[in-house]
Design an enzyme around this catalytic site. Structure first.
Site, PDB file in Angstrom:
ATOM      1  N   TYR A  49      -9.314  -6.635  12.802  1.00  0.00           N
ATOM      2  CA  TYR A  49      -8.716  -6.123  11.570  1.00  0.00           C
ATOM      3  C   TYR A  49      -8.668  -7.189  10.483  1.00  0.00           C
ATOM      4  O   TYR A  49      -8.347  -8.354  10.737  1.00  0.00           O
ATOM      5  CB  TYR A  49      -7.278  -5.618  11.826  1.00  0.00           C
ATOM      6  CG  TYR A  49      -6.593  -5.153  10.555  1.00  0.00           C
ATOM      7  CD1 TYR A  49      -6.739  -3.852  10.113  1.00  0.00           C
ATOM      8  CD2 TYR A  49      -5.850  -6.050   9.767  1.00  0.00           C
ATOM      9  CE1 TYR A  49      -6.143  -3.430   8.914  1.00  0.00           C
ATOM     10  CE2 TYR A  49      -5.256  -5.639   8.578  1.00  0.00           C
ATOM     11  CZ  TYR A  49      -5.406  -4.332   8.158  1.00  0.00           C
ATOM     12  OH  TYR A  49      -4.829  -3.925   6.979  1.00  0.00           O
TER      13      TYR A  49
ATOM     14  N   SER B  51       0.818  -1.213   0.000  1.00  0.00           N
ATOM     15  CA  SER B  51       0.000   0.000   0.000  1.00  0.00           C
ATOM     16  C   SER B  51       0.854   1.267   0.000  1.00  0.00           C
ATOM     17  O   SER B  51       0.347   2.368   0.006  1.00  0.00           O
ATOM     18  CB  SER B  51      -0.940   0.021   1.205  1.00  0.00           C
ATOM     19  OG  SER B  51      -0.210  -0.122   2.410  1.00  0.00           O
TER      20      SER B  51
ATOM     21  N   LYS C  26      -8.205   3.389   1.901  1.00  0.00           N
ATOM     22  CA  LYS C  26      -7.485   4.640   1.700  1.00  0.00           C
ATOM     23  C   LYS C  26      -7.839   5.359   0.413  1.00  0.00           C
ATOM     24  O   LYS C  26      -8.139   6.557   0.416  1.00  0.00           O
ATOM     25  CB  LYS C  26      -5.979   4.391   1.778  1.00  0.00           C
ATOM     26  CG  LYS C  26      -5.571   4.069   3.194  1.00  0.00           C
ATOM     27  CD  LYS C  26      -4.222   3.439   3.313  1.00  0.00           C
ATOM     28  CE  LYS C  26      -4.104   2.736   4.636  1.00  0.00           C
ATOM     29  NZ  LYS C  26      -5.011   1.554   4.785  1.00  0.00           N
TER      30      LYS C  26
ATOM     31  N   LYS D 175     -18.353  29.341 -28.921  1.00  0.00           N
ATOM     32  CA  LYS D 175     -18.634  28.678 -27.646  1.00  0.00           C
ATOM     33  C   LYS D 175     -17.803  29.201 -26.477  1.00  0.00           C
ATOM     34  O   LYS D 175     -16.627  29.469 -26.602  1.00  0.00           O
ATOM     35  CB  LYS D 175     -18.362  27.169 -27.766  1.00  0.00           C
ATOM     36  CG  LYS D 175     -19.330  26.413 -28.628  1.00  0.00           C
ATOM     37  CD  LYS D 175     -20.760  26.461 -28.125  1.00  0.00           C
ATOM     38  CE  LYS D 175     -20.995  25.554 -26.944  1.00  0.00           C
ATOM     39  NZ  LYS D 175     -21.152  24.166 -27.295  1.00  0.00           N
TER      40      LYS D 175
ATOM     41  N   GLU E  71     -19.648  22.195 -14.859  1.00  0.00           N
ATOM     42  CA  GLU E  71     -19.958  20.889 -15.469  1.00  0.00           C
ATOM     43  C   GLU E  71     -19.099  19.781 -14.860  1.00  0.00           C
ATOM     44  O   GLU E  71     -19.580  18.688 -14.542  1.00  0.00           O
ATOM     45  CB  GLU E  71     -19.717  20.934 -16.983  1.00  0.00           C
ATOM     46  CG  GLU E  71     -20.787  21.669 -17.739  1.00  0.00           C
ATOM     47  CD  GLU E  71     -20.467  21.746 -19.225  1.00  0.00           C
ATOM     48  OE1 GLU E  71     -21.252  21.254 -20.025  1.00  0.00           O
ATOM     49  OE2 GLU E  71     -19.417  22.300 -19.602  1.00  0.00           O
TER      50      GLU E  71
ATOM     51  N   HIS F 248     -40.556  23.037 -10.886  1.00  0.00           N
ATOM     52  CA  HIS F 248     -40.602  22.225 -12.116  1.00  0.00           C
ATOM     53  C   HIS F 248     -39.830  22.897 -13.253  1.00  0.00           C
ATOM     54  O   HIS F 248     -40.145  22.682 -14.428  1.00  0.00           O
ATOM     55  CB  HIS F 248     -42.040  21.960 -12.567  1.00  0.00           C
ATOM     56  CG  HIS F 248     -42.953  21.535 -11.460  1.00  0.00           C
ATOM     57  ND1 HIS F 248     -43.129  20.219 -11.103  1.00  0.00           N
ATOM     58  CD2 HIS F 248     -43.702  22.268 -10.602  1.00  0.00           C
ATOM     59  CE1 HIS F 248     -43.984  20.148 -10.084  1.00  0.00           C
ATOM     60  NE2 HIS F 248     -44.333  21.395  -9.751  1.00  0.00           N
TER      61      HIS F 248
ATOM     62  N   SER G 223     -14.509  25.981 -27.600  1.00  0.00           N
ATOM     63  CA  SER G 223     -14.623  24.761 -28.382  1.00  0.00           C
ATOM     64  C   SER G 223     -13.591  24.827 -29.493  1.00  0.00           C
ATOM     65  O   SER G 223     -13.305  25.894 -30.042  1.00  0.00           O
ATOM     66  CB  SER G 223     -16.028  24.663 -28.968  1.00  0.00           C
ATOM     67  OG  SER G 223     -16.013  23.849 -30.121  1.00  0.00           O
TER      68      SER G 223
ATOM     69  N   ASN H 125      -1.930  -2.500  13.050  1.00  0.00           N
ATOM     70  CA  ASN H 125      -3.390  -2.361  13.021  1.00  0.00           C
ATOM     71  C   ASN H 125      -3.864  -1.116  13.769  1.00  0.00           C
ATOM     72  O   ASN H 125      -4.715  -0.360  13.268  1.00  0.00           O
ATOM     73  CB  ASN H 125      -4.055  -3.605  13.608  1.00  0.00           C
ATOM     74  CG  ASN H 125      -3.763  -4.843  12.772  1.00  0.00           C
ATOM     75  OD1 ASN H 125      -3.182  -4.739  11.695  1.00  0.00           O
ATOM     76  ND2 ASN H 125      -4.150  -6.009  13.265  1.00  0.00           N
TER      77      ASN H 125
ATOM     78  N   GLN I 276      -7.146  -2.231   4.105  1.00  0.00           N
ATOM     79  CA  GLN I 276      -6.141  -1.475   3.365  1.00  0.00           C
ATOM     80  C   GLN I 276      -6.791  -0.737   2.190  1.00  0.00           C
ATOM     81  O   GLN I 276      -6.272   0.267   1.720  1.00  0.00           O
ATOM     82  CB  GLN I 276      -5.044  -2.417   2.865  1.00  0.00           C
ATOM     83  CG  GLN I 276      -3.911  -1.716   2.151  1.00  0.00           C
ATOM     84  CD  GLN I 276      -2.684  -2.601   2.045  1.00  0.00           C
ATOM     85  OE1 GLN I 276      -2.025  -2.904   3.034  1.00  0.00           O
ATOM     86  NE2 GLN I 276      -2.384  -3.052   0.849  1.00  0.00           N
TER      87      GLN I 276
HETATM   88  N1  ARG Z   1      -1.030  -1.397   5.216  1.00  0.00           N
HETATM   89  C1  ARG Z   1      -1.960  -1.886   6.163  1.00  0.00           C
HETATM   90  C2  ARG Z   1      -3.298  -1.176   5.983  1.00  0.00           C
HETATM   91  O1  ARG Z   1      -3.345  -0.267   5.288  1.00  0.00           O
HETATM   92  C3  ARG Z   1      -1.471  -1.675   7.550  1.00  0.00           C
HETATM   93  C4  ARG Z   1      -2.017  -2.643   8.538  1.00  0.00           C
HETATM   94  C5  ARG Z   1      -1.525  -4.011   8.180  1.00  0.00           C
HETATM   95  N2  ARG Z   1      -1.831  -4.958   9.188  1.00  0.00           N
HETATM   96  C6  ARG Z   1      -1.706  -6.274   8.991  1.00  0.00           C
HETATM   97  N3  ARG Z   1      -1.987  -7.042   9.960  1.00  0.00           N
HETATM   98  N4  ARG Z   1      -1.387  -6.751   7.806  1.00  0.00           N
HETATM   99  O2  ARG Z   1      -4.295  -1.553   6.540  1.00  0.00           O
END
Ligand code: ARG
Length: 477
Positions: free
Chosen positions: A332, A38, A340, A298, A305, A171, A292, A125, A337
């Site tokens: 967890y 990641s 994000k 234009k 938009e 409307h 355009s 975690n 992951q």
């Molecule tokens: N890169 C992991 C995440 O974004 C960090 C936590 C990883 N923990 C594990 N037990 N593999 O969640």
């Protein structure tokens, strides 16, 4: 057949052995290492990761798990790493999977064995859960500043257009005259609620997961309240299993971001209509538009938009996170992951869109005469004529019927009600007298008559703007 020797595609054993090599008899497959990494996207919160580690080390020294010298070495090492990252000299390694292990590995490289003590009483975690919360908290604060700037821009434009009359629509058909200032205050109100929602979400973001370790807590005599204080968290997360696993705070943010985008999208839709040749209510300065390549005439309202279009991706980000979360057993799971990118995308999109709006709104130029002419078309004062008759004793339903007939005559003659003669109007009701033109049929009479809190009269809009300034001060105190 055994596979204990490393297949050709694997990363070298020493690349992972530092982190978990002990249990493994072969190195991670190179593709798997990349697939499960990641660091490509979580390096974005290196600053929060370092701040969290510094607070953790400080707490460990306070409770006697680290010596003060070890703490100082760690803090010094982490600060140098932060400078390396900011100078662009830090080497991010995919084989070290994520931001946490990249930084920790570099720390050990720099300060030796003490670096390996940083992870005492902690797990990635609770570390990652802490980092995201810190990161999101900072982003919420920036987004709130953008919202405030946009809201101030709206109040400024509204103040200049307290007396500007335009058609109000239902409307998308002309309904009743309203003031442009009043219309802008409607946008303002949407953003007030958006801001309240974000501030409310921030309270739940601002809790400390650290100390939950992998899932069950830790055997060291940690002081979570102290870590929370160091990092500016309002409180600690109460349950370790919940703290490392739930991402509902991010879902909540994406929901709040979706509502902001939905509002900006509605505003965009109106701007797009208003800048068209059919409406011509408003001009957007050229710097917010493009042309355009084939049609020389234009001038396209690209910014609104695009924002209307971008709302879709933020709604998608919300659905991604909901779906990510819904099937996960405690605690967890690696699924998390995936939290994000949808979160970052929503943050980036809502920030960019608010920035564009905050710049564009004060620069809008209303075409006051054209708005007024449009309000004069479409029988926008028909309700006022009905109200006029009611005040003279006619029941509202009968008044509605009478005015309907007058409108039908107007349609046939291609004239507004105010352009019919008194005699023509009197065919429908003898109660209509010459004062009808001043009291009911002019645009000014119509808006001035809606003179109560929340109404469109210039007097009320002025008072609403004054209140709005006070409310903004309270909202962002
Ligand atoms: N890169 C992991 C995440 O974004 C960090 C936590 C990883 N923990 C594990 N037990 N593999 O969640």
């Amino acid at each position: 057949m055994t596979t204990s020797s490393n297949p050709p595609n694997s990363v070298t054993p020493d690349q992972t052995s530092g982190m978990w090599g002990g249990r493994f008899s072969e190195a991670t497959d190179a593709f798997v290492a990349e697939f499960t990494a990641s660091v490509q996207f979580d390096q974005r919160f290196y600053k929060q990761d370092i701040a969290g580690s510094i607070a953790h080390a400080t707490m460990l020294a306070k409770v006697g798990v680290l010596t003060e010298a070890e703490r100082d070495d760690i803090i010094e090492g982490l600060s140098t790493i932060r400078s390396e990252i900011e100078a662009g000299t830090f080497e991010w390694r995919i084989d070290l999977e994520d931001v946490h292990m990249n930084i920790e590995s570099r720390l050990t490289q720099r300060i030796g064995i003490t670096g390996k003590k940083l992870h005492t009483g902690r797990s990635r975690n609770d570390q990652v859960a802490t980092d995201i919360r810190l990161y999101l908290r900072d982003e919420i604060d920036d987004i709130l500043k953008l919202l405030e700037r946009l809201q101030k821009g709206l109040l400024g434009l509204a103040a200049k257009n307290v007396n500007t009359i335009m058609p109000g629509f239902t409307h998308l058909q002309t309904a009743q005259p309203v003031t442009f200032g009043h219309h802008l205050l409607a946008w303002f109100e949407m953003l007030v609620r958006d801001s309240e929602r974000l501030q409310d979400c921030r309270k739940r973001v601002n809790r400390l997961p650290l100390g939950s370790a992998a899932l069950a807590g830790t055997t060291y005599p940690i002081d979570r309240a102290y870590t929370a204080e160091l990092l500016g968290f309002e409180a600690v997360c109460e349950n370790s299993l919940d703290a490392v696993s739930d991402r509902d705070f991010a879902i909540e943010f994406n929901a709040a971001a979706s509502l902001i985008m939905m509002h900006l999208s509605r505003m965009s839709e109106e701007l797009i209509l208003w800048t068209s040749a059919q409406f011509k209510f408003v001009n957007i300065p050229d710097r917010f538009c493009t042309g355009s390549s084939i049609m020389p005439q234009k001038k396209n309202p690209d910014v609104p938009e695009l924002i209307r279009g971008k709302s879709g991706r933020v709604f998608g980000d919300l659905i991604s996170l909901l779906t990510l979360m819904k099937g996960q057993p405690l605690a967890y799971n690696k699924d998390n992951q995936e939290d994000k990118e949808p979160l970052f995308d929503a943050i980036d999109t809502v920030r960019g869109s608010l920035m564009a709006f905050a710049d564009m709104i004060p620069a809008l130029v209303p075409n006051i005469e054209i708005m007024r002419e449009a309000a004069l078309r479409g029988f926008s004062t028909a309700t006022d004529l009905a109200d006029y008759l009611v005040k003279k004793g006619v029941a509202f339903r009968d008044a509605h019927e009478i005015v309907g007939k007058a409108v039908a005559l107007g349609v046939a003659e291609e004239k507004d009600l105010s352009e019919l003669t008194l005699e023509q109007l009197q065919q429908f009701s003898a109660l209509i007298t010459a004062d009808v033109f001043d009291k009911a049929l002019t645009l000014e009479a119509s808006v001035n008559a809606r003179d109560h809190i929340g109404g469109t009269s210039p007097k009320q809009v002025e008072a609403a703007i004054a209140r709005a300034h006070t409310r903004l001060e309270q909202l962002y105190a």
